[in-house]
Design an enzyme around this catalytic site. Structure first.
Site, PDB file in Angstrom:
ATOM      1  N   CYS A  46       1.058  -1.137  -0.159  1.00  0.00           N
ATOM      2  CA  CYS A  46       0.091  -0.095   0.046  1.00  0.00           C
ATOM      3  C   CYS A  46       0.875   1.206  -0.059  1.00  0.00           C
ATOM      4  CB  CYS A  46      -1.048   0.046   1.305  1.00  0.00           C
ATOM      5  SG  CYS A  46      -0.223   0.039   2.805  1.00  0.00           S
ATOM      6  N   ASN A  47       2.135   1.131   0.496  1.00  0.00           N
ATOM      7  CA  ASN A  47       2.961   2.492   0.432  1.00  0.00           C
ATOM      8  C   ASN A  47       4.034   2.484  -0.592  1.00  0.00           C
ATOM      9  OD1 ASN A  47       2.127   3.754   2.690  1.00  0.00           O
ATOM     10  ND2 ASN A  47       2.980   2.607   4.139  1.00  0.00           N
ATOM     11  N   ASP A 106       6.457  -4.161  11.343  1.00  0.00           N
ATOM     12  CA  ASP A 106       6.726  -5.613  11.099  1.00  0.00           C
ATOM     13  C   ASP A 106       6.330  -6.074   9.821  1.00  0.00           C
ATOM     14  OD1 ASP A 106       8.037  -5.839  13.442  1.00  0.00           O
ATOM     15  OD2 ASP A 106       6.124  -6.113  14.663  1.00  0.00           O
ATOM     16  N   GLY A 185      -7.157  -6.849   7.033  1.00  0.00           N
ATOM     17  CA  GLY A 185      -8.478  -6.656   7.878  1.00  0.00           C
ATOM     18  C   GLY A 185      -8.371  -7.398   9.336  1.00  0.00           C
TER      19      GLY A 185
END
Length: 404
Positions: A46-47, A106, A185
């Protein structure tokens, strides 16, 4: 390597270059077909999205733009490029969380392991990238074991909870819905339960049997998520869907009696960006997570880099020596044959059966071959690259002259 990350581009740019598992598999298969002798690993989180190449002369940035069907000039300023030892140093720091938006988190270690594993599955990673990523993972595990990079456990899920507590205060008894049953999630749902929230987790029908629902959470059908949304205080979305899980038109059709805080943890985004302007909604995404480096992290960071330098040095030694491996193997084979030949007289004098003599001669040859190889490989520990080159070139010439 070439990469785009949170430090240079917002989520609206990063999502252009992100991959789902399906699209990543297609990309690796295409790269392997077009460049069979080149190693490739793609890290997509996501980054960040990064393309790692070895053994080819093509640009990783150019390759990624071609895969995504975009013009290079439009996105060149968002990318960073590294090669050689700089790339090795970067990957070592990345794997243990020193380059993460949430410092010391982590999850990046798992993502690095998954990236090389995925490339291995599609036969796109060569030996150099295999060793590099393996060493980076090993180094990161050592850092995690020996050092505390942060005073508390750090992950994107924890960062999300910190953001929510900053915006909402206590989370006790808040009604929450987590959209997505993947790793992120589940982590987020477990953290919310730990803060005393009432947590619902969406579940697609076809995943019912294999799904893992965190303790204390209740599963609801994914298709009913919008019906539950008006009852929620908090909604987290963390799926790998290529489509929005929460659309502006669907929300506008609802009546929201209370404010709802939505956190979008997905890239590409799950939540329609236009919802940031909607009344009763507060919408955040992964770029809103993170925080400043803590004072206690500074000293630990230095210790981590000192430890990582050892692994960088070991990889460098291996990389510099790998071109000599065929010569070492050849020297071992020649030595084994020579020792076996010279031992023939002694073996005959043992007056043992001929077949037993052949087995003994073969064992002597293999033992000599392995012993010589072990000695030559050991030179890596005591010689730098130039000294090693001189030594190995001398052995090569000696072998050639002896053969004449």
């Amino acid at each position: 390597m070439a990469g785009i990350d949170y430090s240079r581009a917002g989520v609206e740019i990063r999502e252009i270059f992100s991959f789902t598992k399906a699209s990543l598999a297609e990309a690796l298969q295409q790269i392997k077909k077009e460049n069979p002798d080149m190693g490739c690993v793609i890290l997509s989180t996501c980054n960040r999205t990064e393309v790692w190449l070895h053994g080819g002369d093509i640009s990783p940035f150019g390759l990624l733009c071609r895969l995504k069907g975009v013009e290079e000039d439009a996105y060149r300023s968002f990318f960073q490029h590294r090669q050689g030892k700089e790339a090795v140093h970067y990957l070592m720091e990345l794997a243990c969380g020193l380059r993460s938006q949430i410092f010391g988190e982590d999850q990046i270690l798992t993502q690095v392991k998954q990236a090389i594993g995925f490339s291995r599955a599609y036969q796109s990673a060569d030996t150099v990238l295999e060793v590099l990523f393996r060493d980076a993972v090993t180094a990161a595990k050592r850092v995690k074991t020996d050092l505390r990079l942060t005073a508390v456990n750090r992950s994107m899920a924890v960062g999300t909870l910190e953001l929510l507590e900053e915006k909402l205060g206590t989370l006790e008894n808040k009604k929450c819905m987590v959209i997505g049953n993947g790793e992120m999630g589940r982590l987020a749902a477990a953290e919310l339960r730990g803060r005393g929230c009432q947590v619902l987790m969406t579940l697609r029908q076809y995943k019912g049997r294999d799904a893992i629902i965190p303790a204390g959470c209740r599963a609801i059908p994914y298709e009913e998520r919008m019906a539950y949304l008006p009852q929620m205080d908090i909604v987290l979305s963390a799926t790998s869907s290529p489509h929005y899980t929460i659309k502006k038109e669907a929300v506008e059709a609802l009546e929201l009696p209370n404010p709802v805080t939505i956190v979008d943890l997905a890239v590409p985004r799950d939540v329609d960006p236009r919802l940031k302007d909607c009344h009763q909604l507060s919408v955040y995404d992964v770029d809103d997570l993170g925080g400043a480096l803590r004072e206690e992290d500074v000293a630990q960071t230095q210790k981590a880099r000192e430890l990582l330098s050892e692994y960088e040095g070991e990889f460098s030694h291996w990389y510099d020596f790998r071109e000599w491996v065929p010569l070492v193997q050849h020297i071992g084979e020649v030595t084994g044959q020579e020792v076996a030949w010279r031992s023939q007289k002694a073996i005959r004098e043992l007056e043992i059966p001929q077949e037993t003599g052949k087995i003994l001669s073969q064992a002597v040859s293999v033992a000599a071959q392995k012993s010589v190889a072990k000695l030559l490989y050991g030179l890596r520990e005591y010689l730098d690259a130039q000294q090693l080159k001189i030594c190995m070139e001398g052995l090569r010439r000696s072998l050639e002259e002896d053969g004449e």
